[in-house]
Design a protein around this motif. Structure first.
Motif, PDB file in Angstrom:
ATOM      1  N   ARG A   9      21.502   0.855 -10.797  1.00 37.97           N
ATOM      2  CA  ARG A   9      21.398  -0.429 -10.103  1.00 37.97           C
ATOM      3  C   ARG A   9      20.062  -0.549  -9.366  1.00 37.97           C
ATOM      4  O   ARG A   9      19.447  -1.624  -9.347  1.00 37.97           O
ATOM      5  N   GLU A  10      19.622   0.545  -8.760  1.00 37.29           N
ATOM      6  CA  GLU A  10      18.339   0.514  -8.057  1.00 37.29           C
ATOM      7  C   GLU A  10      17.195   0.262  -9.037  1.00 37.29           C
ATOM      8  O   GLU A  10      16.260  -0.501  -8.740  1.00 37.29           O
ATOM      9  N   ARG A  11      17.261   0.877 -10.202  1.00 37.52           N
ATOM     10  CA  ARG A  11      16.224   0.642 -11.206  1.00 37.52           C
ATOM     11  C   ARG A  11      16.239  -0.812 -11.671  1.00 37.52           C
ATOM     12  O   ARG A  11      15.182  -1.421 -11.913  1.00 37.52           O
ATOM     13  N   ASP A  12      17.443  -1.380 -11.806  1.00 42.45           N
ATOM     14  CA  ASP A  12      17.539  -2.785 -12.226  1.00 42.45           C
ATOM     15  C   ASP A  12      16.910  -3.704 -11.175  1.00 42.45           C
ATOM     16  O   ASP A  12      16.217  -4.681 -11.527  1.00 42.45           O
ATOM     17  N   TRP A  13      17.153  -3.431  -9.895  1.00 38.32           N
ATOM     18  CA  TRP A  13      16.563  -4.238  -8.841  1.00 38.32           C
ATOM     19  C   TRP A  13      15.042  -4.109  -8.830  1.00 38.32           C
ATOM     20  O   TRP A  13      14.321  -5.099  -8.656  1.00 38.32           O
ATOM     21  N   ASP A  14      14.521  -2.914  -9.002  1.00 40.26           N
ATOM     22  CA  ASP A  14      13.070  -2.727  -9.061  1.00 40.26           C
ATOM     23  C   ASP A  14      12.464  -3.518 -10.214  1.00 40.26           C
ATOM     24  O   ASP A  14      11.411  -4.173 -10.068  1.00 40.26           O
ATOM     25  N   ARG A  15      13.131  -3.449 -11.359  1.00 38.69           N
ATOM     26  CA  ARG A  15      12.627  -4.178 -12.530  1.00 38.69           C
ATOM     27  C   ARG A  15      12.668  -5.692 -12.275  1.00 38.69           C
ATOM     28  O   ARG A  15      11.751  -6.437 -12.664  1.00 38.69           O
ATOM     29  N   ALA A  16      13.731  -6.146 -11.591  1.00 40.25           N
ATOM     30  CA  ALA A  16      13.845  -7.584 -11.299  1.00 40.25           C
ATOM     31  C   ALA A  16      12.737  -8.049 -10.352  1.00 40.25           C
ATOM     32  O   ALA A  16      12.144  -9.123 -10.543  1.00 40.25           O
ATOM     33  N   TRP A  17      12.433  -7.266  -9.315  1.00 38.47           N
ATOM     34  CA  TRP A  17      11.354  -7.633  -8.397  1.00 38.47           C
ATOM     35  C   TRP A  17      10.006  -7.676  -9.114  1.00 38.47           C
ATOM     36  O   TRP A  17       9.164  -8.528  -8.831  1.00 38.47           O
ATOM     37  N   ARG A  18       9.810  -6.779 -10.052  1.00 39.64           N
ATOM     38  CA  ARG A  18       8.518  -6.742 -10.745  1.00 39.64           C
ATOM     39  C   ARG A  18       8.359  -7.920 -11.707  1.00 39.64           C
ATOM     40  O   ARG A  18       7.239  -8.379 -11.970  1.00 39.64           O
ATOM     41  N   LEU A  20       9.959 -10.829 -11.180  1.00 37.56           N
ATOM     42  CA  LEU A  20      10.123 -12.076 -10.421  1.00 37.56           C
ATOM     43  C   LEU A  20       8.834 -12.891 -10.346  1.00 37.56           C
ATOM     44  O   LEU A  20       8.841 -14.117 -10.492  1.00 37.56           O
ATOM     45  N   LEU A  21       7.713 -12.203 -10.123  1.00 39.85           N
ATOM     46  CA  LEU A  21       6.446 -12.911  -9.976  1.00 39.85           C
ATOM     47  C   LEU A  21       6.099 -13.696 -11.233  1.00 39.85           C
ATOM     48  O   LEU A  21       5.644 -14.842 -11.165  1.00 39.85           O
ATOM     49  N   LEU A  22       6.346 -13.072 -12.391  1.00 35.44           N
ATOM     50  CA  LEU A  22       6.024 -13.764 -13.642  1.00 35.44           C
ATOM     51  C   LEU A  22       6.900 -14.997 -13.816  1.00 35.44           C
ATOM     52  O   LEU A  22       6.428 -16.060 -14.269  1.00 35.44           O
ATOM     53  N   VAL A  99       3.970 -18.617  -4.794  1.00 38.72           N
ATOM     54  CA  VAL A  99       3.448 -17.331  -5.294  1.00 38.72           C
ATOM     55  C   VAL A  99       2.903 -16.497  -4.143  1.00 38.72           C
ATOM     56  O   VAL A  99       3.056 -15.280  -4.099  1.00 38.72           O
ATOM     57  N   VAL A 100       2.264 -17.207  -3.184  1.00 36.41           N
ATOM     58  CA  VAL A 100       1.765 -16.475  -2.006  1.00 36.41           C
ATOM     59  C   VAL A 100       2.919 -15.854  -1.236  1.00 36.41           C
ATOM     60  O   VAL A 100       2.847 -14.702  -0.797  1.00 36.41           O
ATOM     61  N   LEU A 101       4.019 -16.583  -1.086  1.00 33.95           N
ATOM     62  CA  LEU A 101       5.175 -16.036  -0.367  1.00 33.95           C
ATOM     63  C   LEU A 101       5.778 -14.825  -1.087  1.00 33.95           C
ATOM     64  O   LEU A 101       6.261 -13.884  -0.446  1.00 33.95           O
ATOM     65  N   VAL A 102       5.755 -14.857  -2.421  1.00 32.18           N
ATOM     66  CA  VAL A 102       6.284 -13.713  -3.186  1.00 32.18           C
ATOM     67  C   VAL A 102       5.441 -12.462  -2.953  1.00 32.18           C
ATOM     68  O   VAL A 102       5.908 -11.328  -3.136  1.00 32.18           O
ATOM     69  N   PHE A 108       5.686  -4.396  -0.744  1.00 33.79           N
ATOM     70  CA  PHE A 108       6.558  -3.217  -0.668  1.00 33.79           C
ATOM     71  C   PHE A 108       6.919  -2.692  -2.060  1.00 33.79           C
ATOM     72  O   PHE A 108       7.293  -1.537  -2.207  1.00 33.79           O
ATOM     73  N   VAL A 109       6.831  -3.558  -3.063  1.00 37.63           N
ATOM     74  CA  VAL A 109       7.082  -3.110  -4.435  1.00 37.63           C
ATOM     75  C   VAL A 109       5.907  -2.303  -4.975  1.00 37.63           C
ATOM     76  O   VAL A 109       6.074  -1.311  -5.685  1.00 37.63           O
ATOM     77  N   ALA A 110       4.701  -2.704  -4.611  1.00 36.62           N
ATOM     78  CA  ALA A 110       3.509  -2.100  -5.215  1.00 36.62           C
ATOM     79  C   ALA A 110       2.891  -0.984  -4.387  1.00 36.62           C
ATOM     80  O   ALA A 110       2.524   0.073  -4.923  1.00 36.62           O
ATOM     81  N   LEU A 111       2.745  -1.197  -3.069  1.00 36.80           N
ATOM     82  CA  LEU A 111       1.972  -0.269  -2.250  1.00 36.80           C
ATOM     83  C   LEU A 111       2.856   0.840  -1.675  1.00 36.80           C
ATOM     84  O   LEU A 111       3.962   0.564  -1.190  1.00 36.80           O
ATOM     85  N   PRO A 112       2.374   2.085  -1.689  1.00 33.00           N
ATOM     86  CA  PRO A 112       3.179   3.190  -1.172  1.00 33.00           C
ATOM     87  C   PRO A 112       3.093   3.301   0.342  1.00 33.00           C
ATOM     88  O   PRO A 112       2.075   2.975   0.966  1.00 33.00           O
ATOM     89  N   GLY A 113       4.185   3.801   0.962  1.00 33.08           N
ATOM     90  CA  GLY A 113       4.182   4.150   2.373  1.00 33.08           C
ATOM     91  C   GLY A 113       3.779   3.012   3.280  1.00 33.08           C
ATOM     92  O   GLY A 113       4.141   1.842   3.092  1.00 33.08           O
ATOM     93  N   TRP A 114       2.985   3.409   4.308  1.00 30.30           N
ATOM     94  CA  TRP A 114       2.567   2.437   5.317  1.00 30.30           C
ATOM     95  C   TRP A 114       1.501   1.467   4.813  1.00 30.30           C
ATOM     96  O   TRP A 114       1.206   0.470   5.477  1.00 30.30           O
ATOM     97  N   TYR A 115       0.941   1.692   3.657  1.00 28.57           N
ATOM     98  CA  TYR A 115      -0.044   0.762   3.113  1.00 28.57           C
ATOM     99  C   TYR A 115       0.601  -0.584   2.785  1.00 28.57           C
ATOM    100  O   TYR A 115      -0.088  -1.608   2.674  1.00 28.57           O
TER     101      TYR A 115
END
Length: 416
Positions: A9-18, A20-22, A99-102, A108-115
């Motif tokens: 389920r977590e993998r499905d959510w990650d795939r959905a967020w990625r 979503l932008l498209l 798109v800016v709001l997305v 948080f999907v792309a950048l690791p940690g505190w970045y």
């Protein structure tokens, strides 16, 4: 299975967020492409920029799924390009403000940690400059305050999501550790069962070997010695065949030895004490043994008891009795002695039985033909934490000394 389902389920959510932008980019691009309020050429450039952004997102995120939240350098470049192109598109058409709001969750999907929080701040600045924010171009401070509020809100949501993900991962790790521990316990259980089986098999083998040893010693102490005495009496009867009275006397002794041996065999099979000890104390039993041996073999023998005689554990008395019996049998078979002396010494902690003869003796390192008898004697004595000492020299006789702990009868019965 629940853990595997959670991971899926977590993998499905990650795939959905990625993805979503498209999907959102396709919707707003259609809106911008068919907006009659803008020139066709202007719309064409906007669609081309949208296609470039879609290609950029596909290459950096979807084509390389191992980069998001793991590799900083390409993701920093990706997010900077995403924010810039989203800002440019939102300036060309208000619909791209979505798109800016997305870009807020995409940080948080792309950048690791505190970045990811730096990505949120950059998105907030871009959002403050979009036409979606209905402020005059000169209203700088309201735009900055709005950007700050947007950044704080998005950062808070991102922090909550990250905390929830961390908690889920912690629980998943705990479940994995628990499953691993259960597997180790199962393996240990199987190993323990196998080990217990081997221990039981070894115990059975040890018990069988011990019982065989006990039976071998008992047979040697009863049947073998009885048969040896019978053979001796028959040979003596044959030597005096001309004297009928002497023959009858020898045959009577042989008959008595056979009966005694049969009785001892029956008692040994039942694991009981030797016949002479069944109804008498050790000194009396040894006195009868010594006098009987002396009469049978026509060799003078004496018994001396020192110390205060007391009732001992049956195993102790049986061990001492068998040891004296074996020592006397060896004297009869090998020593050619003229006299034999037996001493039973009761001491504070031990009891000592000494058998001495003035026979032929033997050299150190030899057994004088004693063989299994001396070995069986040592085995019996060692079982009681005792010791056997043999002193002999050619022509100087032999002395056998057996020392065992003086275990009282009452203590022995409680121990058993």
């Amino acid at each position: 299975m629940d853990g595997e389902g959670g991971v899926l389920r977590e993998r499905d959510w990650d795939r959905a967020w990625r993805v979503l932008l498209l999907g959102l980019l396709a919707v707003v691009t259609l809106a911008a492409a068919f907006d009659p309020g803008t020139p066709a050429r202007y719309r064409a450039v906007t669609v081309a920029l949208s296609a470039a952004l879609a290609l950029w997102h596909w290459w950096m995120v979807l084509a390389h799924p191992q980069w998001p939240e793991r590799v900083l350098a390409p993701m920093a470049v990706y997010f900077a390009g995403l924010a810039v192109m989203a800002g440019v598109l939102s300036a060309r058409h208000p619909a791209y403000a979505l798109v800016v709001l997305v870009c807020f969750p995409m940080a948080f999907v792309a950048l690791p940690g505190w970045y990811a929080y730096l990505g949120v701040a950059l998105t907030a600045l871009v959002a403050a400059g979009t036409p979606f924010v209905r402020l005059e171009p000169g209203d700088l401070w309201p735009r900055l305050l709005l950007a700050l509020a947007s950044a704080l809100f998005a950062a808070f949501l991102g922090w909550v999501i990250r905390a929830m993900e961390a908690e889920v991962e912690r629980r998943r790790a705990a479940n994995r550790a628990l499953e691993s521990a259960n597997e180790r316990l199962a393996r240990l259980g199987e190993e323990n069962a196998a080990l217990q089986g081997r221990l039981l098999a070894a115990a059975r083998e040890t018990g069988v070997a011990g019982e065989r040893g006990r039976m071998a010693r008992e047979i040697h102490d009863t049947v073998a010695q009885g048969l040896s005495g019978i053979v001796t009496q028959l040979e003596a009867a044959e030597a005096v065949a001309h004297d009928s009275a002497a023959v009858r006397r020898r045959l009577a002794v042989a008959r008595d030895l056979a009966r005694e041996s049969l009785t001892e065999v029956r008692r040994s099979l039942d694991g009981l004490r030797p016949g002479p000890l069944a109804e008498s104390r050790l000194p009396e039993a040894l006195s009868a043994l010594v006098s009987g041996w002396s009469g049978t073999h026509e060799v003078p023998a004496t018994l001396t008891v020192t110390g205060t005689a007391r009732l001992l554990h049956p195993e102790v008395e049986m061990t001492l009795f068998r040891a004296v019996q074996e020592a006397l049998a060896n004297v009869a078979r090998h020593a050619r002695a003229g006299r034999t002396a037996v001493t039973l010494s009761y001491m504070e902690d031990v009891v000592v039985a000494d058998v001495r003869d003035d026979g032929a003796g033997f050299a150190p390192g030899e057994t004088g033909g004693a063989g299994f008898g001396l070995t069986a004697m040592r085995q019996r004595v060692v079982r009681l934490a005792g010791s056997v000492e043999v002193e002999s020299a050619p022509g100087q006789g032999t002395a056998v000394s057996v020392t065992v702990p003086a275990i009282p009868s009452a203590a022995g019965q409680e121990a058993t």
